[in-house]
Design an enzyme around this catalytic site. Sequence first.
Site, PDB file in Angstrom:
ATOM      1  N   ARG A 122      72.542  79.258  36.910  1.00  0.00           N
ATOM      2  CA  ARG A 122      71.567  78.408  36.208  1.00  0.00           C
ATOM      3  C   ARG A 122      71.875  76.925  36.346  1.00  0.00           C
ATOM      4  NH1 ARG A 122      72.211  82.639  32.832  1.00  0.00           N
ATOM      5  NH2 ARG A 122      70.487  84.119  32.961  1.00  0.00           N
ATOM      6  N   LYS A 144      64.078  66.312  43.224  1.00  0.00           N
ATOM      7  CA  LYS A 144      63.179  67.367  43.720  1.00  0.00           C
ATOM      8  C   LYS A 144      63.922  68.161  44.780  1.00  0.00           C
ATOM      9  CE  LYS A 144      58.448  65.712  43.271  1.00  0.00           C
ATOM     10  NZ  LYS A 144      57.221  65.451  44.061  1.00  0.00           N
ATOM     11  N   GLU A 186      59.303  55.997  55.309  1.00  0.00           N
ATOM     12  CA  GLU A 186      59.403  56.122  53.845  1.00  0.00           C
ATOM     13  C   GLU A 186      59.814  54.773  53.221  1.00  0.00           C
ATOM     14  OE1 GLU A 186      58.463  58.933  52.350  1.00  0.00           O
ATOM     15  OE2 GLU A 186      59.013  60.664  53.607  1.00  0.00           O
ATOM     16  N   LYS A 227      62.533  53.873  44.288  1.00  0.00           N
ATOM     17  CA  LYS A 227      62.399  55.294  43.960  1.00  0.00           C
ATOM     18  C   LYS A 227      62.976  55.576  42.579  1.00  0.00           C
ATOM     19  CE  LYS A 227      62.283  59.942  45.177  1.00  0.00           C
ATOM     20  NZ  LYS A 227      62.195  60.952  46.211  1.00  0.00           N
ATOM     21  N   GLU A 237      57.004  64.219  37.513  1.00  0.00           N
ATOM     22  CA  GLU A 237      55.723  64.006  38.169  1.00  0.00           C
ATOM     23  C   GLU A 237      54.540  64.502  37.351  1.00  0.00           C
ATOM     24  OE1 GLU A 237      55.676  64.367  42.437  1.00  0.00           O
ATOM     25  OE2 GLU A 237      53.539  64.806  42.426  1.00  0.00           O
ATOM     26  N   ARG A 241      54.711  59.163  39.279  1.00  0.00           N
ATOM     27  CA  ARG A 241      55.574  59.587  40.391  1.00  0.00           C
ATOM     28  C   ARG A 241      54.753  60.065  41.588  1.00  0.00           C
ATOM     29  NH1 ARG A 241      61.230  63.111  40.408  1.00  0.00           N
ATOM     30  NH2 ARG A 241      61.417  63.123  42.661  1.00  0.00           N
ATOM     31  N   ASN A 245      53.662  60.101  46.843  1.00  0.00           N
ATOM     32  CA  ASN A 245      53.016  60.965  47.828  1.00  0.00           C
ATOM     33  C   ASN A 245      52.070  60.199  48.746  1.00  0.00           C
ATOM     34  OD1 ASN A 245      54.260  63.311  46.868  1.00  0.00           O
ATOM     35  ND2 ASN A 245      52.752  63.486  45.228  1.00  0.00           N
ATOM     36  N   HIS A 248      51.290  61.458  52.139  1.00  0.00           N
ATOM     37  CA  HIS A 248      51.868  62.794  52.252  1.00  0.00           C
ATOM     38  C   HIS A 248      50.852  63.926  52.260  1.00  0.00           C
ATOM     39  CE1 HIS A 248      55.637  60.735  51.808  1.00  0.00           C
ATOM     40  NE2 HIS A 248      56.325  61.869  51.863  1.00  0.00           N
ATOM     41  N   HIS A 252      51.487  66.145  55.222  1.00  0.00           N
ATOM     42  CA  HIS A 252      51.857  67.562  55.111  1.00  0.00           C
ATOM     43  C   HIS A 252      50.883  68.449  55.893  1.00  0.00           C
ATOM     44  CE1 HIS A 252      54.372  67.115  51.156  1.00  0.00           C
ATOM     45  NE2 HIS A 252      55.048  66.766  52.233  1.00  0.00           N
ATOM     46  N   HIS A 267      58.753  64.991  59.690  1.00  0.00           N
ATOM     47  CA  HIS A 267      58.158  64.620  58.405  1.00  0.00           C
ATOM     48  C   HIS A 267      57.754  63.140  58.324  1.00  0.00           C
ATOM     49  CE1 HIS A 267      57.432  64.632  54.081  1.00  0.00           C
ATOM     50  NE2 HIS A 267      58.217  63.565  53.995  1.00  0.00           N
TER      51      HIS A 267
HETATM   52  P1  NAD Z   1      66.489  66.586  58.681  1.00  0.00           P
HETATM   53  O1  NAD Z   1      67.303  66.959  57.549  1.00  0.00           O
HETATM   54  O2  NAD Z   1      65.917  67.662  59.532  1.00  0.00           O
HETATM   55  O3  NAD Z   1      67.303  65.575  59.611  1.00  0.00           O
HETATM   56  C1  NAD Z   1      66.721  65.105  60.796  1.00  0.00           C
HETATM   57  C2  NAD Z   1      67.586  65.413  62.014  1.00  0.00           C
HETATM   58  O4  NAD Z   1      68.624  64.447  62.091  1.00  0.00           O
HETATM   59  C3  NAD Z   1      68.262  66.764  61.994  1.00  0.00           C
HETATM   60  O5  NAD Z   1      68.245  67.285  63.294  1.00  0.00           O
HETATM   61  C4  NAD Z   1      69.697  66.434  61.576  1.00  0.00           C
HETATM   62  O6  NAD Z   1      70.610  67.366  62.078  1.00  0.00           O
HETATM   63  C5  NAD Z   1      69.887  65.087  62.192  1.00  0.00           C
HETATM   64  N1  NAD Z   1      70.825  64.199  61.520  1.00  0.00           N
HETATM   65  C6  NAD Z   1      70.882  63.903  60.199  1.00  0.00           C
HETATM   66  N2  NAD Z   1      71.797  62.964  59.970  1.00  0.00           N
HETATM   67  C7  NAD Z   1      72.339  62.638  61.162  1.00  0.00           C
HETATM   68  C8  NAD Z   1      73.323  61.696  61.582  1.00  0.00           C
HETATM   69  N3  NAD Z   1      73.906  60.862  60.709  1.00  0.00           N
HETATM   70  N4  NAD Z   1      73.636  61.643  62.891  1.00  0.00           N
HETATM   71  C9  NAD Z   1      73.016  62.447  63.779  1.00  0.00           C
HETATM   72  N5  NAD Z   1      72.060  63.333  63.451  1.00  0.00           N
HETATM   73  C10 NAD Z   1      71.730  63.434  62.155  1.00  0.00           C
HETATM   74  O7  NAD Z   1      65.214  65.711  58.237  1.00  0.00           O
HETATM   75  P2  NAD Z   1      65.075  64.453  57.282  1.00  0.00           P
HETATM   76  O8  NAD Z   1      64.070  63.602  57.939  1.00  0.00           O
HETATM   77  O9  NAD Z   1      66.353  63.902  56.876  1.00  0.00           O
HETATM   78  O10 NAD Z   1      64.415  65.095  55.975  1.00  0.00           O
HETATM   79  C11 NAD Z   1      63.139  65.679  56.018  1.00  0.00           C
HETATM   80  C12 NAD Z   1      63.013  66.658  54.870  1.00  0.00           C
HETATM   81  O11 NAD Z   1      63.167  65.971  53.635  1.00  0.00           O
HETATM   82  C13 NAD Z   1      61.673  67.360  54.806  1.00  0.00           C
HETATM   83  O12 NAD Z   1      61.897  68.723  54.636  1.00  0.00           O
HETATM   84  C14 NAD Z   1      61.006  66.773  53.575  1.00  0.00           C
HETATM   85  O13 NAD Z   1      60.127  67.676  52.950  1.00  0.00           O
HETATM   86  C15 NAD Z   1      62.187  66.460  52.722  1.00  0.00           C
HETATM   87  N6  NAD Z   1      61.943  65.432  51.710  1.00  0.00           N
HETATM   88  C16 NAD Z   1      62.281  65.697  50.430  1.00  0.00           C
HETATM   89  C17 NAD Z   1      62.092  64.746  49.455  1.00  0.00           C
HETATM   90  C18 NAD Z   1      62.526  65.016  48.049  1.00  0.00           C
HETATM   91  O14 NAD Z   1      62.209  64.228  47.153  1.00  0.00           O
HETATM   92  N7  NAD Z   1      63.262  66.065  47.812  1.00  0.00           N
HETATM   93  C19 NAD Z   1      61.559  63.506  49.785  1.00  0.00           C
HETATM   94  C20 NAD Z   1      61.230  63.251  51.115  1.00  0.00           C
HETATM   95  C21 NAD Z   1      61.431  64.228  52.073  1.00  0.00           C
HETATM   96 ZN    ZN Z   2      58.315  62.033  52.489  1.00  0.00          ZN
END
Ligand code: NAD
Ligand code: ZN
Length: 367
Positions: A122, A144, A186, A227, A237, A241, A245, A248, A252, A267
């Site tokens: 939990r 999130k 972003e 943020k 949200e 908040r 989006n 987005h 999406h 993304h």
């Molecule tokens: P990701 O985690 O897939 O990373 C992108 C790529 O970069 C991957 O191949 C990873 O292995 C590589 N990588 C990461 N750090 C590295 C580094 N320092 N050196 C070399 N390679 C590296 O994608 P992302 O863009 O980081 O995140 C996208 C995700 O985040 C989506 O799933 C999206 O829905 C989510 N997201 C969540 C929130 C939230 O509030 N929780 C907000 C925005 C996005």
């Molecule tokens: Zn985003």
Amino acid sequence: DRKIVRVDLDTRSYDILIGNDLLGHAGGEILARLNCKKVAIVTDRNVGALYLDALVESLQTDGIETYTITLDPGEKTKSFDNLIAVVDGVLEARVERSDAVIALGGGVIGDLAGFAAGIVRRGVHFIQIPTSLLAQVDSSVGGKTGINAPHGKNLVGVFHQPDLVLADTSVLDTLSDREFAAGYAEVVKYGLIDQPDFFHWLEKNRTEIFSGRTARAEAIAKSCEAKAAVVAADERETGRRALLNLGHTFGHALEKATEYDSARLVHGEGVAIGMVLAHEFSARMNLASPDDAKRVAHHLKEAGLPTTMGDIDGTLPPPNILMDAIGQDKKVKGGKLTFILTRGIGEAFIADDVPPSEVLAFLTEKH
Ligand code: NAD
Ligand code: ZN
């Protein structure tokens, strides 16, 4: 030169540390805040190969026992199967409620590991060590967490705030140009929501942010502050908040339409196109000037981002398929769509009465 941004929530607060070589000080920073004896580190193969050893060494030097779970990189990793794998791994490691799960990676790892941390026993402590620009400015802050379902992105998850975020800016040097640009989308988003001055600053400092460290750390800190402010005002949200989006809903839909295939679209790229579409759609609805949409597109394009649906490789599914995806996104209320629209740069607002027919007509024109 370390920056600290504090996220103040109703029930508690936590720090986001931004600076170089935080990875090497992770153990000390964690023990200064948590009394944890053991951590389960979740990472992906790319990031693990580069930074896992340094992190493990720092933690073990400070007497923290470590256990590692390494997953495939990519959006498809945010799945039910991997959630089970991480939960099993955390239990296998015998992480207690006073211990922690650490996400070492981009947003994919952060979302998945955070979800697991939120449901194992939990809820166990959770530490974000974001390694992509996107994760440092967005996904690691705000609590999130979640995974994708066959019905769409991020449809299953929980709110689970981290206890600490360590954004080590030096790890960004190994990020690909494409992923850096995707994260930058972003950053631009915060300017477009409600900080026109920040957007102007980005227009002036873009090259410096992409190459240099000072402006880069500044842009990251400024984004985290933006943020943190939105999250503090509306943790779950129920209101403002949703502004986060911006871009987005379209983004999406494009991600879904390209089957989360990162070779075609990641993304942040979907968000870039989505933000341009949101500005263009706002202009079409006579809310904003078309010049603003052009200015946004110009800036994103200079940053190396796609700005139109035509920029995506391969054939794009027809507008009605995109509409289905938009309808299945979670921002739908009683037949009308909720979109983040804008009256101009830095003047985004929540519109919860957007007629689907207008969106379909717009997408058909743009296709
Ligand atoms: P990701 O985690 O897939 O990373 C992108 C790529 O970069 C991957 O191949 C990873 O292995 C590589 N990588 C990461 N750090 C590295 C580094 N320092 N050196 C070399 N390679 C590296 O994608 P992302 O863009 O980081 O995140 C996208 C995700 O985040 C989506 O799933 C999206 O829905 C989510 N997201 C969540 C929130 C939230 O509030 N929780 C907000 C925005 C996005
Ligand atoms: Zn985003």
